[in-house]
Scaffold this active site. Structure first.
Site: not given
Ligand SMILES: NC(=O)c1ccc[n+]([C@@H]2O[C@H](COP(=O)([O-])OP(=O)(O)OC[C@H]3O[C@@H](n4cnc5c(N)ncnc54)[C@H](O)[C@@H]3O)[C@@H](O)[C@H]2O)c1
Length: 367
Positions: A129, A151, A193, A235, A245, A249, A253, A256, A260, A273
């Site tokens: 939990r 999130k 972003e 943020k 949200e 918040r 988006n 988005h 999306h 993304h």
């Molecule tokens: N929680 C939230 O508020 C929120 C907001 C926006 C996006 N997201 C989510 O985030 C995800 C995308 O995140 P992302 O763009 O970071 O992608 P990711 O986590 O897939 O990372 C991208 C790639 O880069 C590699 N990598 C990471 N750090 C590295 C580094 N320092 N050097 C070399 N390679 C590295 C990773 O291993 C991966 O292959 C999606 O699932 C999206 O839905 C969440």
């Protein structure tokens, strides 16, 4: 430098610090970073969740960092990529937490990009939990967006981020040096972003990005530190006012709704993304101009910055019906209306419920 995410009301106890610096995660780390970790309550043992790539690049450095902070890690290395954000790997994390008898007072550390932050955060939110959780992001997207705001979640075959929870970390530690090894496409992906924050929330910041995007994308440390700091502050300010949200918040988006849909139509492959959000921001700005909320000049500035940053600026050639069907899957759809964030000149926004008939006609006109 530290930024405080100051939550209000009953969530006050969940407030936390974001520490940003260059080279702060290292084997001899001392001072502020150790203080932040201690204040977060991290001691003893922690379950580190990371990916193959990040572990290969920084696994040893990170273990030495933890050793220096007297933390004993149990490391779980997951595959890279969006498909890791699944029930299969969530289940694996639970198995390992149970096998290693992790207790509520102990910690999960998410060490990686947004994928790791989201799944590790959701595991932390739900195991026993809720156990303690720290974000140490390693991509620009995670630095400026996903590691802040609480999130968490995983994808389902029926859609992205369909299972999740709002669950705040105890602290976020951002070391800009991790970006040295980030592939260029991933850097630009996160930059989308950053553009978003400037476009609808901070006009001066947008001008800074227009003047400095080349320097930033060539990984100038001061430039990167500045944009991460400003993005986190923007943020944090939004999350402080509306953690779950309920209203404000949703401004985050911007881009988005169509973004999306683009991700869905590409099946979460081909397009990243941030790239999809860049396309979505252009579309939202075109709609804003069409409805008289912004001038053609504003639309042009957003489009130019996106294009100059090497992000996709062309709306992919799916049919209007395909776009509409994909948009109907959006969480923000009610009956025939979809809640759009529109730009009201640079640095300003307005929420607008748009009718699908209007969007359909508009898409027909521009595609
Ligand atoms: N929680 C939230 O508020 C929120 C907001 C926006 C996006 N997201 C989510 O985030 C995800 C995308 O995140 P992302 O763009 O970071 O992608 P990711 O986590 O897939 O990372 C991208 C790639 O880069 C590699 N990598 C990471 N750090 C590295 C580094 N320092 N050097 C070399 N390679 C590295 C990773 O291993 C991966 O292959 C999606 O699932 C999206 O839905 C969440």
């Amino acid at each position: 430098m530290k930024i405080r995410v100051d939550l209000s009301g009953s969530a006050k106890d969940n407030s936390y610090d974001i520490l940003i610096g260059s080279g702060i995660v290292n084997a001899e780390a001392a001072g502020e970073v150790i203080d932040v970790i201690k204040q977060a309550g991290l001691k003893g043992r922690a379950c580190v969740i990371t990916t193959e790539t990040v572990n290969g690049l920084y696994g040893r450095l990170f273990k030495n960092f933890l050793k220096n902070a007297r933390i004993e890690p149990v490391v779980l290395v997951l595959p890279d990529g969006e498909s890791t954000k699944s029930i299969k790997y969530l289940s694996y994390i639970y198995d390992e937490l149970i096998k290693n008898r992790f207790e509520r007072g102990e910690f999960i550390i998410a060490f990686g990009g947004g994928v790791i932050g989201d799944i590790a955060g959701y595991a932390a939110a739900t195991y026993l939990r809720g156990i303690n959780f720290i974000q140490i992001p390693t991509t620009l997207l995670a630095d400026v967006d996903s590691s802040v705001g609480g999130k968490t979640g995983i994808d389902h075959p029926g859609g992205k981020n369909l299972i999740g929870a709002f669950y705040q970390p105890k602290c976020v530690i951002i070391d800009v040096n991790f970006l040295d090894t980030l592939p260029e496409r991933e850097l630009k992906n996160g930059f989308a972003e950053v553009i978003k924050y400037g476009a609808v929330l901070d006009g001066e910041f947008f001008i800074y990005l227009e003047n400095n995007y080349e320097k930033i994308l060539s990984r100038d440390k001061d430039g990167l530190t500045h944009i991460i700091r400003r993005s986190c502050a923007i943020k944090a300010d939004v999350v402080n006012k509306d953690e779950k949200e309920a209203g404000l918040r949703s401004v985050l988006n911007f881009g988005h709704s169509l973004g999306h849909a683009v991700e869905t139509l590409y099946n979460y492959k081909t397009v990243k993304h941030g790239e999809a959000i860049a396309i979505g921001m252009i579309f939202a700005s075109m709609v804003s101009e069409d409805l008289g909320f912004c001038t053609g000049e504003t639309l042009n500035r957003i489009k130019t910055l996106i294009k100059n940053s090497g992000l996709p600026a062309k709306i992919p050639g799916f049919t209007p019906v395909e776009y509409i069907n994909a948009m109907k899957l959006d969480k923000k759809v009610e009956s025939r209306l979809i809640k759009f964030v529109l730009v009201k000149e640079i640095g300003g926004f307005v929420f607008k419920e748009l009718d699908f008939d209007y969007i359909h006609e508009f898409l027909k006109k521009i595609l």
